[in-house]
Scaffold this motif. Structure first.
Motif, PDB file in Angstrom:
ATOM      1  N   LEU A 208      32.449  96.147 106.441  1.00 37.20           N
ATOM      2  CA  LEU A 208      31.681  97.379 106.320  1.00 37.20           C
ATOM      3  C   LEU A 208      30.414  97.156 105.498  1.00 37.20           C
ATOM      4  CD1 LEU A 208      31.419 100.395 106.836  1.00 37.20           C
ATOM      5  CD2 LEU A 208      32.902 100.818 104.873  1.00 37.20           C
ATOM      6  N   ALA A 209      30.525  96.378 104.426  1.00 34.90           N
ATOM      7  CA  ALA A 209      29.353  96.062 103.612  1.00 34.90           C
ATOM      8  C   ALA A 209      28.319  95.286 104.424  1.00 34.90           C
ATOM      9  CB  ALA A 209      29.775  95.276 102.377  1.00 34.90           C
ATOM     10  N   ASP A 210      28.798  94.337 105.238  1.00 35.84           N
ATOM     11  CA  ASP A 210      27.886  93.566 106.093  1.00 35.84           C
ATOM     12  C   ASP A 210      27.163  94.478 107.079  1.00 35.84           C
ATOM     13  OD1 ASP A 210      28.555  91.218 104.835  1.00 35.84           O
ATOM     14  OD2 ASP A 210      30.052  90.624 106.318  1.00 35.84           O
ATOM     15  N   MET A 211      27.894  95.434 107.672  1.00 41.50           N
ATOM     16  CA  MET A 211      27.281  96.335 108.647  1.00 41.50           C
ATOM     17  C   MET A 211      26.241  97.229 107.972  1.00 41.50           C
ATOM     18  SD  MET A 211      26.785  97.480 111.638  1.00 41.50           S
ATOM     19  CE  MET A 211      28.071  96.651 112.603  1.00 41.50           C
ATOM     20  N   CYS A 212      26.525  97.711 106.762  1.00 41.78           N
ATOM     21  CA  CYS A 212      25.554  98.527 106.038  1.00 41.78           C
ATOM     22  C   CYS A 212      24.282  97.728 105.763  1.00 41.78           C
ATOM     23  CB  CYS A 212      26.158  99.032 104.729  1.00 41.78           C
ATOM     24  SG  CYS A 212      27.454 100.282 104.940  1.00 41.78           S
ATOM     25  N   GLU A 213      24.445  96.446 105.405  1.00 40.99           N
ATOM     26  CA  GLU A 213      23.302  95.577 105.139  1.00 40.99           C
ATOM     27  C   GLU A 213      22.495  95.333 106.410  1.00 40.99           C
ATOM     28  OE1 GLU A 213      21.040  93.466 102.354  1.00 40.99           O
ATOM     29  OE2 GLU A 213      22.931  94.501 101.949  1.00 40.99           O
ATOM     30  N   ILE A 214      23.206  95.055 107.500  1.00 40.00           N
ATOM     31  CA  ILE A 214      22.536  94.806 108.783  1.00 40.00           C
ATOM     32  C   ILE A 214      21.760  96.038 109.241  1.00 40.00           C
ATOM     33  CG2 ILE A 214      22.959  94.384 111.243  1.00 40.00           C
ATOM     34  CD1 ILE A 214      25.332  92.626 110.381  1.00 40.00           C
ATOM     35  N   SER A 215      22.328  97.232 108.973  1.00 42.15           N
ATOM     36  CA  SER A 215      21.715  98.479 109.434  1.00 42.15           C
ATOM     37  C   SER A 215      20.512  98.898 108.605  1.00 42.15           C
ATOM     38  CB  SER A 215      22.756  99.604 109.435  1.00 42.15           C
ATOM     39  OG  SER A 215      23.833  99.282 110.285  1.00 42.15           O
ATOM     40  N   GLY A 216      20.274  98.214 107.481  1.00 40.51           N
ATOM     41  CA  GLY A 216      19.073  98.501 106.705  1.00 40.51           C
ATOM     42  C   GLY A 216      19.311  98.984 105.294  1.00 40.51           C
ATOM     43  N   MET A 217      20.557  99.023 104.831  1.00 44.57           N
ATOM     44  CA  MET A 217      20.838  99.475 103.472  1.00 44.57           C
ATOM     45  C   MET A 217      20.785  98.306 102.494  1.00 44.57           C
ATOM     46  SD  MET A 217      24.012 102.169 103.951  1.00 44.57           S
ATOM     47  CE  MET A 217      23.955 102.573 102.194  1.00 44.57           C
ATOM     48  N   ASP A 218      20.571  98.626 101.242  1.00 37.77           N
ATOM     49  CA  ASP A 218      20.672  97.655 100.155  1.00 37.77           C
ATOM     50  C   ASP A 218      22.093  97.786  99.595  1.00 37.77           C
ATOM     51  OD1 ASP A 218      20.398  95.942  98.060  1.00 37.77           O
ATOM     52  OD2 ASP A 218      18.930  97.148  96.949  1.00 37.77           O
ATOM     53  N   PHE A 219      23.015  96.982 100.110  1.00 33.25           N
ATOM     54  CA  PHE A 219      24.445  97.167  99.865  1.00 33.25           C
ATOM     55  C   PHE A 219      25.036  95.880  99.291  1.00 33.25           C
ATOM     56  CE2 PHE A 219      28.794  98.300 100.456  1.00 33.25           C
ATOM     57  CZ  PHE A 219      28.846  99.666 100.697  1.00 33.25           C
ATOM     58  N   SER A 220      25.683  95.969  98.138  1.00 37.01           N
ATOM     59  CA  SER A 220      26.312  94.799  97.522  1.00 37.01           C
ATOM     60  C   SER A 220      27.484  94.313  98.372  1.00 37.01           C
ATOM     61  CB  SER A 220      26.813  95.132  96.118  1.00 37.01           C
ATOM     62  OG  SER A 220      25.736  95.436  95.269  1.00 37.01           O
ATOM     63  N   LYS A 221      27.624  92.994  98.445  1.00 34.30           N
ATOM     64  CA  LYS A 221      28.674  92.412  99.284  1.00 34.30           C
ATOM     65  C   LYS A 221      30.067  92.621  98.706  1.00 34.30           C
ATOM     66  CE  LYS A 221      25.935  90.466 102.372  1.00 34.30           C
ATOM     67  NZ  LYS A 221      25.966  90.841 103.793  1.00 34.30           N
ATOM     68  N   GLU A 222      30.208  92.570  97.387  1.00 33.88           N
ATOM     69  CA  GLU A 222      31.522  92.616  96.741  1.00 33.88           C
ATOM     70  C   GLU A 222      31.663  93.883  95.904  1.00 33.88           C
ATOM     71  OE1 GLU A 222      34.001  90.566  97.203  1.00 33.88           O
ATOM     72  OE2 GLU A 222      32.827  89.296  98.566  1.00 33.88           O
ATOM     73  N   PRO A 223      32.898  94.425  95.835  1.00 33.40           N
ATOM     74  CA  PRO A 223      33.127  95.605  94.999  1.00 33.40           C
ATOM     75  C   PRO A 223      33.069  95.254  93.518  1.00 33.40           C
ATOM     76  CG  PRO A 223      35.198  94.802  95.886  1.00 33.40           C
ATOM     77  CD  PRO A 223      34.115  93.991  96.545  1.00 33.40           C
ATOM     78  N   LEU A 224      32.837  96.261  92.702  1.00 32.91           N
ATOM     79  CA  LEU A 224      32.780  96.057  91.261  1.00 32.91           C
ATOM     80  C   LEU A 224      34.124  95.588  90.720  1.00 32.91           C
ATOM     81  CD1 LEU A 224      31.253  96.428  88.533  1.00 32.91           C
ATOM     82  CD2 LEU A 224      32.125  98.791  88.537  1.00 32.91           C
ATOM     83  N   LEU A 225      35.228  96.166  91.250  1.00 28.47           N
ATOM     84  CA  LEU A 225      36.585  95.815  90.841  1.00 28.47           C
ATOM     85  C   LEU A 225      37.394  95.449  92.081  1.00 28.47           C
ATOM     86  CD1 LEU A 225      37.285  98.820  88.420  1.00 28.47           C
ATOM     87  CD2 LEU A 225      36.571  96.503  87.774  1.00 28.47           C
ATOM     88  N   PRO A 226      38.467  94.663  91.949  1.00 35.34           N
ATOM     89  CA  PRO A 226      39.333  94.386  93.099  1.00 35.34           C
ATOM     90  C   PRO A 226      39.903  95.688  93.657  1.00 35.34           C
ATOM     91  CG  PRO A 226      39.845  92.918  91.274  1.00 35.34           C
ATOM     92  CD  PRO A 226      38.906  93.949  90.729  1.00 35.34           C
ATOM     93  N   PRO A 227      40.123  95.768  94.979  1.00 34.46           N
ATOM     94  CA  PRO A 227      40.689  96.993  95.566  1.00 34.46           C
ATOM     95  C   PRO A 227      42.017  97.364  94.912  1.00 34.46           C
ATOM     96  CG  PRO A 227      39.890  95.534  97.294  1.00 34.46           C
ATOM     97  CD  PRO A 227      39.805  94.754  96.009  1.00 34.46           C
ATOM     98  N   LEU A 228      42.194  98.655  94.666  1.00 30.04           N
ATOM     99  CA  LEU A 228      43.418  99.164  94.048  1.00 30.04           C
ATOM    100  C   LEU A 228      44.336  99.715  95.130  1.00 30.04           C
ATOM    101  CD1 LEU A 228      45.100 100.074  91.538  1.00 30.04           C
ATOM    102  CD2 LEU A 228      43.810 102.227  91.637  1.00 30.04           C
TER     103      LEU A 228
END
Length: 368
Positions: A208-228
């Motif tokens: 999802l992060a990759d798709m946001c980046e491809i679509s034109g957003m400035d989106f970080s690849k990794e979350p701030l914390l591991p998924p809970l």
């Protein structure tokens, strides 16, 4: 709960009741008082002595009817569901798919179905219709109309397609970029679906992060914390704890949390409403919910659609009208104009976490 039943063990007296619950005990264990002196009688003995009816399925619970203060116990085998009751609970996925398949028809197919229905039922020969002077034409009404040309949509100049003209109301994000991509630098993920493992949740978020980046957003690849990973019944505690953990890391740096991605079970009851309420009224946090079925069967189209939703939520713009940029929209460009828009959203049947919500918005245009 709420379903009407009629009893079958009293001959022609088909009394009707409304169910408000099931007994926690089996029928063979149930007793009830028969006088004010504390004398009790079993349900089995009562039905045998009063109605001459021997209950066969003694291990099943009884239906509770009447009211909470004075409940009546009815064995299931003496009850029949009353016909013609409207089903008010939420439909399952298969039922929703079948309903959409019937209702989402091409105009030509809908026209054919209407004509076949009218001709097959022969409403013009119906004696009740004639009695009330009702006549139904066998042809559809003819109405003068016009088809407005679709507006041309503007995307970012860095995409392969800078603008597009929709056809039959359809367009997609292929080879295009959002005209104004939003920014998501700090984000977290909470997984409420038991059947989604940590690895699957991480992989989905990365795609999802990759798709946001491809679509034109400035989106970080990794979350701030591991998924809970947590359970739906712990939604409030888990949300607030994970949010506090994130803010503990961000506050010293003077940064804010931009987004929460939540993975929900396919059948999540009131979880969605509770999560939105907590995020939007308690935490002030933008959230995006995704169902578990899309984690297991991820498509590029689905990811692109979610990316469009996230972009708008974080302040971006997916597309604009070419005519708006060049101030060529009729009336709005020529004279001061006010435009009203209204919408209403209803909760799903059986969903008690949110009311129906109506909203009205307006915008003004003024000549320079």
């Amino acid at each position: 709960r709420g379903v009407k039943v009629e009893v079958t063990h009293r001959g022609n007296m088909r009394r009707k009741y409304r169910i408000f619950g099931l007994t926690s005990q089996a029928t063979r264990e149930l007793t009830f008082p028969i006088d004010d002196h504390g004398t009790v009688k079993t349900v089995l003995k009562y039905f045998q002595e009063t109605y001459g009816f021997n209950i066969q399925h003694t291990t099943l619970p009884c239906l509770q009817v009447g009211n909470q203060q004075r409940p009546n116990f009815l064995p299931m085998e003496v009850c029949k569901i009353v016909e013609g009751q409207r089903y008010s609970k939420r439909l399952n996925e298969k039922q929703i798919t079948a309903l959409l398949k019937v209702t989402c028809q091409h105009p030509q197919q809908r026209e054919l179905d209407i004509l076949q229905t009218v001709n097959h039922n022969a409403y013009h020969e119906d004696p009740y219709a004639r009695e009330f002077g009702i006549r139904i034409d066998e042809r559809l009404a003819s109405v003068e109309a016009r088809v407005l040309p679709p507006p041309r949509l503007k995307y970012h100049d860095s995409g392969r397609e800078k603008d597009v003209l929709p056809r039959i109301g359809l367009w997609n994000m292929r080879n295009k970029k959002m005209v104004n991509g939003g920014r998501v630098k700090e984000w977290i993920c909470i997984n409420f679906a038991r059947n989604v493992q940590d690895g699957a949740a991480r992989s989905f978020c990365r795609q999802l992060a990759d798709m946001c980046e491809i679509s034109g957003m400035d989106f970080s690849k990794e979350p701030l914390l591991p998924p809970l990973c947590t359970r739906p019944e712990h939604v409030e505690r888990a949300l607030k704890a994970h949010y506090q953990d994130a803010m503990s890391a961000l506050k010293p740096l003077g940064r804010e949390l931009d987004l929460l991605i939540a993975i929900l079970p396919d059948n999540n009851g009131s979880l969605y409403g509770n999560l939105k309420r907590i995020c939007e009224t308690d935490l002030g946090l933008v959230s995006q919910c995704c169902l578990a079925k899309h984690v297991f069967k991820t498509t590029q189209q689905y990811l692109a659609n979610v990316a469009l939703k996230i972009n708008v939520k974080v302040g971006g713009r997916n597309t604009v009208l070419v005519d708006a940029l060049s101030r060529r929209i009729p009336l709005v460009s020529d004279r001061p104009t006010i435009i009203f828009g209204a919408d209403v959203t209803h909760p799903h049947p059986g969903e008690d976490s949110s009311p129906s919500i109506a909203a009205v918005g307006c915008c003004f245009s003024r000549l320079a």
